[in-house]
Design a protein around this motif. Structure first.
Motif, PDB file in Angstrom:
ATOM      1  N   LEU A 357       0.838  -1.195   0.000  1.00 16.54           N
ATOM      2  CA  LEU A 357       0.000   0.000   0.000  1.00 16.54           C
ATOM      3  C   LEU A 357       0.875   1.248   0.000  1.00 16.54           C
ATOM      4  CD1 LEU A 357      -2.956   1.160   0.384  1.00 16.54           C
ATOM      5  CD2 LEU A 357      -2.422   1.205   2.823  1.00 16.54           C
ATOM      6  N   HIS A 358       0.602   2.166  -0.907  1.00 14.55           N
ATOM      7  CA  HIS A 358       1.350   3.425  -0.965  1.00 14.55           C
ATOM      8  C   HIS A 358       0.562   4.495  -0.202  1.00 14.55           C
ATOM      9  CE1 HIS A 358       4.338   1.951  -3.844  1.00 14.55           C
ATOM     10  NE2 HIS A 358       3.344   1.291  -4.400  1.00 14.55           N
ATOM     11  N   ALA A 359       0.650   4.437   1.111  1.00 16.89           N
ATOM     12  CA  ALA A 359      -0.084   5.376   1.962  1.00 16.89           C
ATOM     13  C   ALA A 359       0.891   6.151   2.834  1.00 16.89           C
ATOM     14  CB  ALA A 359      -1.087   4.628   2.846  1.00 16.89           C
ATOM     15  N   ALA A 360       0.619   7.452   2.991  1.00 18.20           N
ATOM     16  CA  ALA A 360       1.433   8.271   3.897  1.00 18.20           C
ATOM     17  C   ALA A 360       0.919   8.071   5.316  1.00 18.20           C
ATOM     18  CB  ALA A 360       1.337   9.735   3.490  1.00 18.20           C
ATOM     19  N   LYS A 361       1.831   7.978   6.278  1.00 13.52           N
ATOM     20  CA  LYS A 361       1.432   7.713   7.659  1.00 13.52           C
ATOM     21  C   LYS A 361       2.244   8.563   8.631  1.00 13.52           C
ATOM     22  CE  LYS A 361       4.074   3.465   7.027  1.00 13.52           C
ATOM     23  NZ  LYS A 361       4.131   3.621   5.559  1.00 13.52           N
ATOM     24  N   ARG A 362       1.619   8.856   9.756  1.00 14.49           N
ATOM     25  CA  ARG A 362       2.272   9.639  10.811  1.00 14.49           C
ATOM     26  C   ARG A 362       1.926   9.028  12.164  1.00 14.49           C
ATOM     27  NH1 ARG A 362       4.195  14.667  12.405  1.00 14.49           N
ATOM     28  NH2 ARG A 362       4.277  15.471  10.273  1.00 14.49           N
ATOM     29  N   THR A 363       2.944   8.953  13.041  1.00 13.70           N
ATOM     30  CA  THR A 363       2.731   8.452  14.401  1.00 13.70           C
ATOM     31  C   THR A 363       2.420   9.622  15.331  1.00 13.70           C
ATOM     32  OG1 THR A 363       4.371   6.709  13.974  1.00 13.70           O
ATOM     33  CG2 THR A 363       3.703   7.068  16.262  1.00 13.70           C
ATOM     34  N   MET A 364       1.353   9.497  16.101  1.00  8.92           N
ATOM     35  CA  MET A 364       0.981  10.539  17.049  1.00  8.92           C
ATOM     36  C   MET A 364       1.967  10.576  18.225  1.00  8.92           C
ATOM     37  SD  MET A 364      -3.151  10.065  17.250  1.00  8.92           S
ATOM     38  CE  MET A 364      -4.233  10.528  15.907  1.00  8.92           C
ATOM     39  N   ASP A 365       2.053  11.716  18.859  1.00  9.48           N
ATOM     40  CA  ASP A 365       2.877  11.884  20.063  1.00  9.48           C
ATOM     41  C   ASP A 365       2.345  10.935  21.151  1.00  9.48           C
ATOM     42  OD1 ASP A 365       3.878  12.821  22.586  1.00  9.48           O
ATOM     43  OD2 ASP A 365       4.325  14.749  21.663  1.00  9.48           O
ATOM     44  N   PHE A 366       3.193  10.006  21.601  1.00  9.08           N
ATOM     45  CA  PHE A 366       2.688   8.985  22.525  1.00  9.08           C
ATOM     46  C   PHE A 366       2.444   9.523  23.939  1.00  9.08           C
ATOM     47  CE2 PHE A 366       7.263   8.671  23.192  1.00  9.08           C
ATOM     48  CZ  PHE A 366       7.391   8.401  24.545  1.00  9.08           C
ATOM     49  N   TYR A 367       2.930  10.715  24.236  1.00 13.50           N
ATOM     50  CA  TYR A 367       2.603  11.323  25.530  1.00 13.50           C
ATOM     51  C   TYR A 367       1.283  12.094  25.471  1.00 13.50           C
ATOM     52  CZ  TYR A 367       7.068  10.303  27.828  1.00 13.50           C
ATOM     53  OH  TYR A 367       8.143   9.663  28.418  1.00 13.50           O
ATOM     54  N   LEU A 368       0.933  12.611  24.291  1.00 12.57           N
ATOM     55  CA  LEU A 368      -0.339  13.329  24.147  1.00 12.57           C
ATOM     56  C   LEU A 368      -1.488  12.358  23.896  1.00 12.57           C
ATOM     57  CD1 LEU A 368       0.724  16.426  21.999  1.00 12.57           C
ATOM     58  CD2 LEU A 368       0.316  16.306  24.466  1.00 12.57           C
ATOM     59  N   PHE A 369      -1.236  11.402  23.015  1.00  5.77           N
ATOM     60  CA  PHE A 369      -2.244  10.365  22.746  1.00  5.77           C
ATOM     61  C   PHE A 369      -1.720   9.087  23.406  1.00  5.77           C
ATOM     62  CE2 PHE A 369      -2.551  13.551  19.426  1.00  5.77           C
ATOM     63  CZ  PHE A 369      -3.915  13.801  19.387  1.00  5.77           C
ATOM     64  N   MET A 370      -2.011   8.970  24.675  1.00  6.10           N
ATOM     65  CA  MET A 370      -1.346   8.024  25.562  1.00  6.10           C
ATOM     66  C   MET A 370      -2.069   6.684  25.641  1.00  6.10           C
ATOM     67  SD  MET A 370      -0.350   8.784  29.564  1.00  6.10           S
ATOM     68  CE  MET A 370       0.372  10.377  29.141  1.00  6.10           C
ATOM     69  N   ASN A 371      -1.273   5.604  25.616  1.00  9.92           N
ATOM     70  CA  ASN A 371      -1.863   4.299  25.896  1.00  9.92           C
ATOM     71  C   ASN A 371      -1.720   3.991  27.382  1.00  9.92           C
ATOM     72  OD1 ASN A 371       0.715   2.785  26.369  1.00  9.92           O
ATOM     73  ND2 ASN A 371       1.065   3.204  24.179  1.00  9.92           N
ATOM     74  N   SER A 372      -2.442   2.998  27.853  1.00  8.56           N
ATOM     75  CA  SER A 372      -2.494   2.763  29.297  1.00  8.56           C
ATOM     76  C   SER A 372      -1.205   2.154  29.851  1.00  8.56           C
ATOM     77  CB  SER A 372      -3.694   1.868  29.651  1.00  8.56           C
ATOM     78  OG  SER A 372      -3.664   0.650  28.934  1.00  8.56           O
ATOM     79  N   PRO A 390      -2.512  14.728  29.102  1.00  8.25           N
ATOM     80  CA  PRO A 390      -2.608  14.196  27.737  1.00  8.25           C
ATOM     81  C   PRO A 390      -3.902  14.639  27.054  1.00  8.25           C
ATOM     82  CG  PRO A 390      -3.081  12.483  29.333  1.00  8.25           C
ATOM     83  CD  PRO A 390      -2.653  13.686  30.121  1.00  8.25           C
ATOM     84  N   VAL A 391      -3.960  14.421  25.761  1.00  7.65           N
ATOM     85  CA  VAL A 391      -5.186  14.717  24.997  1.00  7.65           C
ATOM     86  C   VAL A 391      -6.200  13.599  25.213  1.00  7.65           C
ATOM     87  CG1 VAL A 391      -6.134  15.117  22.692  1.00  7.65           C
ATOM     88  CG2 VAL A 391      -3.862  15.996  23.273  1.00  7.65           C
ATOM     89  N   THR A 392      -5.720  12.377  25.098  1.00  5.44           N
ATOM     90  CA  THR A 392      -6.573  11.204  25.329  1.00  5.44           C
ATOM     91  C   THR A 392      -5.759  10.145  26.067  1.00  5.44           C
ATOM     92  OG1 THR A 392      -5.964  10.183  23.213  1.00  5.44           O
ATOM     93  CG2 THR A 392      -7.939  11.564  23.234  1.00  5.44           C
ATOM     94  N   VAL A 393      -6.459   9.277  26.768  1.00  8.63           N
ATOM     95  CA  VAL A 393      -5.839   8.094  27.360  1.00  8.63           C
ATOM     96  C   VAL A 393      -6.661   6.886  26.921  1.00  8.63           C
ATOM     97  CG1 VAL A 393      -5.179   6.872  29.447  1.00  8.63           C
ATOM     98  CG2 VAL A 393      -5.008   9.370  29.371  1.00  8.63           C
ATOM     99  N   HIS A 394      -5.982   5.953  26.273  1.00 10.87           N
ATOM    100  CA  HIS A 394      -6.636   4.755  25.745  1.00 10.87           C
ATOM    101  C   HIS A 394      -6.285   3.566  26.638  1.00 10.87           C
ATOM    102  CE1 HIS A 394      -7.459   2.115  21.916  1.00 10.87           C
ATOM    103  NE2 HIS A 394      -8.234   1.788  22.939  1.00 10.87           N
ATOM    104  N   VAL A 395      -7.290   2.977  27.258  1.00 11.43           N
ATOM    105  CA  VAL A 395      -7.061   1.824  28.140  1.00 11.43           C
ATOM    106  C   VAL A 395      -7.022   0.562  27.278  1.00 11.43           C
ATOM    107  CG1 VAL A 395      -7.788   0.638  30.237  1.00 11.43           C
ATOM    108  CG2 VAL A 395      -8.331   3.057  29.937  1.00 11.43           C
ATOM    109  N   ASN A 396      -5.963   0.447  26.491  1.00 12.45           N
ATOM    110  CA  ASN A 396      -5.847  -0.666  25.550  1.00 12.45           C
ATOM    111  C   ASN A 396      -4.989  -1.821  26.059  1.00 12.45           C
ATOM    112  OD1 ASN A 396      -3.645   1.211  25.310  1.00 12.45           O
ATOM    113  ND2 ASN A 396      -2.969   0.117  23.484  1.00 12.45           N
ATOM    114  N   TYR A 397      -4.172  -1.573  27.082  1.00 10.42           N
ATOM    115  CA  TYR A 397      -3.273  -2.610  27.588  1.00 10.42           C
ATOM    116  C   TYR A 397      -3.883  -3.405  28.744  1.00 10.42           C
ATOM    117  CZ  TYR A 397       1.082  -1.794  24.996  1.00 10.42           C
ATOM    118  OH  TYR A 397       2.058  -1.726  24.022  1.00 10.42           O
ATOM    119  N   HIS A 398      -5.053  -3.039  29.205  1.00  9.87           N
ATOM    120  CA  HIS A 398      -5.609  -3.649  30.413  1.00  9.87           C
ATOM    121  C   HIS A 398      -7.052  -4.093  30.195  1.00  9.87           C
ATOM    122  CE1 HIS A 398      -2.346  -0.926  31.666  1.00  9.87           C
ATOM    123  NE2 HIS A 398      -2.082  -1.876  32.577  1.00  9.87           N
ATOM    124  N   PRO A 399      -7.386  -5.295  30.646  1.00 15.09           N
ATOM    125  CA  PRO A 399      -8.747  -5.805  30.464  1.00 15.09           C
ATOM    126  C   PRO A 399      -9.776  -5.186  31.416  1.00 15.09           C
ATOM    127  CG  PRO A 399      -7.416  -7.424  31.621  1.00 15.09           C
ATOM    128  CD  PRO A 399      -6.498  -6.324  31.228  1.00 15.09           C
TER     129      PRO A 399
END
Length: 429
Positions: A357-372, A390-399
């Motif tokens: 796939l020829h798609a342009a991509k960007r990684t968000m700042d991991f401190y602003l868009f934070m995972n758990s 942070p801007v958001t906190v995503h509880v993705n690492y914990h059930p």
């Protein structure tokens, strides 16, 4: 009496013969006179003159018309010549593009040929490649009902979108409550069942209930978190086709600031990372050691932790829609995790037997868009980092998502400093 009549008849015959003879003589004399006066005939002169007059008119008219016709033909020839030249140019350009495509020349060359004129390279250090693909032309006929709703909800042709069914009802309430608290107006819940639709309407949350679809409804109404997550790649396609940029959000996310204030919008896909530091989030050189190779024992590899398929911003471009199609297609054929497929299609390069796939991509700042993982393993233990909002906190690492979401609200919104302390770094099996 009979004898008398016979005598009278005999006397009249000579007189009638004289009259006939006289008439013949007069006719002959009149004919000779006319022959002398009109040697070419009595009716020949007038028609001949008339024919000559018509001929003269036709000759003059033809001469005028011929001149105008010649000028008109010359003009037509000149116009056709110009069109012919233009068509030859177009044919030459198309043949060149076709030949280039057939020979497999590089993608960038074809892209520039399609988008505009070619340019010479600038001075050293000033050249930058094309990063931002053009957006597609919106097609409201794809879904007129959704198009009308998005026109009312979206701001600047972009909005947050989340999919939800009754299985995530409590998390959804925390989700949209945090969005309302921040003051984000452009968001929408795609309700996968009637219970969520009613919940949103009762809480004045913008909601969209799709038309019945047997394949989607079967998963949407009873599927778990991962199953529902896989549906988004099919559902989001219509949003992009309508010309809207979408910030796709899982419902296990707490909003603390408006994310639209922190987006770059220069890529097809802008995603949060599952990485927990600069190396894992943004990529690093990982050296593989194989002592048996002797001098060549060290092999350098490039590694990056995956993008999170539960929170990404996608612009309405052809590569973005192709990505959705690729992921949805594979998920319909394979028993695979949507996040793994999402990253494979986004990162794997072209190679024999596979077109990347020829798609342009960007990684968000991991401190602003934070995972758990970042929050519970590092940030909460660091006095300076814990002051960062942070801007958001995503509880993705914990059930145990719901209690951690509530604790995040207590910590960042209500100022309860120890709200995060009861939880372990990871999960308890």
């Amino acid at each position: 009496m009979a004898v008398r009549r016979e005598l009278m008849r005999d006397k009249g015959r000579p007189f009638r013969g004289y009259r006939i003879a006289a008439a013949i003589a007069v006719g002959v004399l009149l004919g000779c006179a006319l022959a002398f006066l009109y040697p070419r005939g009595l009716f020949a002169a007038a028609p001949r003159a008339g024919i000559a007059s018509v001929s003269d008119l036709q000759s003059g008219s033809s001469s005028c018309e011929s001149s105008e016709r010649v000028n008109s033909l010359k003009s037509d020839i000149a116009s056709l010549s110009e069109k012919n030249t233009a068509l030859k140019t177009q044919i030459r350009v198309l043949n060149e593009r076709l030949r280039s495509a057939e020979q497999g020349k590089d993608h960038a060359q074809n892209q520039f040929s399609a988008l505009g004129d070619q340019h010479k390279a600038g001075p050293f250090g000033t050249v930058k490649g094309l990063r931002t693909n053009p957006t597609i032309m919106p097609d409201e006929l794809v879904n007129p009902r959704l198009a009308k709703l998005l026109d009312e909800v979206a701001i600047g042709k972009e909005l947050i979108v989340a999919l939800a069914n009754a299985n995530v009802k409590e998390m959804l309430e925390v989700w949209f409550t945090s969005i309302k608290r921040v003051g984000i107006p452009n968001y929408l819940v795609v309700a996968l069942d009637n219970e969520i639709e009613n919940l949103c309407k009762l809480n004045d949350v913008p909601v969209y209930k799709r038309d019945p679809d047997q394949d989607i409804d079967a998963v949407g109404k009873s599927g778990g978190n991962h199953a529902v997550s896989g549906l988004k790649f099919r559902i989001l396609r219509e949003f992009l086709q309508l010309g809207y940029s979408v910030l796709l959000s899982d419902v296990d996310i707490v909003y603390l600031q408006n994310p639209f204030d922190y987006l770059y919008r220069d890529s097809d896909v802008e995603s949060m990372s599952d990485g927990h530091n600069n190396y894992t989030a943004y990529g690093y050189n990982d050296v593989f050691d194989e002592p048996a190779m002797g001098w060549a024992r060290y092999a350098h590899t490039m590694r990056i932790w995956v993008y999170n398929s539960g929170f990404f911003y996608m612009r309405p471009t052809i590569p973005s829609i192709e990505l959705l199609d690729r992921v949805a297609g594979r998920l319909s054929r394979e028993n695979a995790w949507d996040q793994a497929v999402f990253n494979e299609e986004l990162f794997f390069p072209s190679h024999p037997g596979y077109d990347g796939l020829h798609a342009a991509k960007r990684t968000m700042d991991f401190y602003l868009f934070m995972n758990s993982k970042v929050l519970f393993k590092m940030v909460r233990k660091d006095a300076k980092l814990s002051k960062l909002k942070p801007v958001t906190v995503h509880v993705n690492y914990h059930p145990d998502k719901l209690p951690r979401m509530k604790a995040i609200v207590e910590f960042y919104i209500n100022g309860k400093k120890d709200a995060l302390q009861p939880f372990p770094d990871g999960s308890e099996w």
